[in-house]
Write an enzyme that holds these catalytic residues in place. Sequence first.
Site, short mmCIF file in Angstrom:
data_model
loop_
_atom_site.label_atom_id
_atom_site.label_comp_id
_atom_site.label_asym_id
_atom_site.label_seq_id
_atom_site.Cartn_x
_atom_site.Cartn_y
_atom_site.Cartn_z
N CYS A 82 0.75 -1.11 -0.04
CA CYS A 82 0.04 0.10 -0.13
C CYS A 82 1.04 1.33 0.04
O CYS A 82 1.31 1.41 -1.09
CB CYS A 82 -0.97 -0.11 1.13
SG CYS A 82 -2.40 1.01 0.73
N HIS A 181 -3.24 -5.14 1.52
CA HIS A 181 -2.57 -5.43 3.03
C HIS A 181 -2.71 -6.74 3.47
O HIS A 181 -3.72 -7.29 4.28
CB HIS A 181 -3.44 -4.63 4.19
CG HIS A 181 -3.17 -3.26 4.06
ND1 HIS A 181 -2.25 -2.57 4.45
CD2 HIS A 181 -3.91 -2.31 3.25
CE1 HIS A 181 -2.19 -1.16 4.56
NE2 HIS A 181 -3.31 -1.15 3.41
N GLU A 183 -1.23 -8.58 5.45
CA GLU A 183 -0.80 -8.69 6.69
C GLU A 183 -2.06 -8.48 7.67
O GLU A 183 -2.05 -9.05 8.99
CB GLU A 183 0.31 -7.71 7.29
CG GLU A 183 -0.21 -6.23 7.29
CD GLU A 183 -0.41 -5.41 6.14
OE1 GLU A 183 -0.45 -6.19 4.96
OE2 GLU A 183 -0.62 -4.30 5.99
N1 GLN Z 1 -3.49 6.47 0.67
C1 GLN Z 1 -2.44 6.07 1.48
C2 GLN Z 1 -0.98 7.01 0.84
O1 GLN Z 1 -1.22 7.55 -0.16
C3 GLN Z 1 -2.03 4.77 1.56
C4 GLN Z 1 -3.02 4.03 2.32
C5 GLN Z 1 -2.25 2.84 2.96
O2 GLN Z 1 -1.12 2.48 3.26
N2 GLN Z 1 -3.35 1.83 3.42
O3 GLN Z 1 0.01 6.91 1.38
#
Ligand code: GLN
Length: 202
Positions: A82, A181, A183
Amino acid sequence: MTGAPLVGVLALQGDVREHQHALEACGALTRRVRTIAELDGIDALVIPGGESTTMSKLAVRWGLLEPLRVLVRSGLPAYGSCAGMIMLADRIEGGRADQETIGGLDVTVRRNAFGRQVDSFEGDLSMPVLGDAPVHAVFIRAPWVETVGEEVEVLGTVATGPAAGRIVAVRQGDLIATSFHPELTGDTRVHEYFVEMVRGKA
Ligand code: GLN
């Protein structure tokens, strides 16, 4: 590699502990990394989810950005989830003007790609390198991969719904990244895949 690999988890911000648990369940040792000294001796690095703009600022402030770039460029295996995917991307769409990344993955990643109003959703992915069973993925204000360079292997795409076909998992050499995610779901196949990659390297 004999023995368990030592995987550093970048602990500037984000869901660090969940990654440590998943990695340890796959037989790796883990270390939280917040300082340059803590980078010393790690076999691989995980960059967790969180907020990439904050993570980027903290990495600059704590003097970690350049050392991380050097390590990743010199071949340290890394997995970004992410916000971690954003940190490993060479190019970002929808980032802040001053947002720095570690880079290494020849991809353009779009931040908050699934729509800002969609805080989170879950869906099934097809990810053939992890076997036939679909991966149940949790997305939280997630990015997706908009374009990939020639060296990048697409590992996973969204299977159904309005985002069907969107690229949400990639690998280039010893760098992997997922929009979602793993995890958080108890399915450790992505971490296993990463730990096996790290073991195979030495
Ligand atoms: N929207 C977040 C960002 O731009 C990422 C979201 C996340 O890691 N759950 O960093």
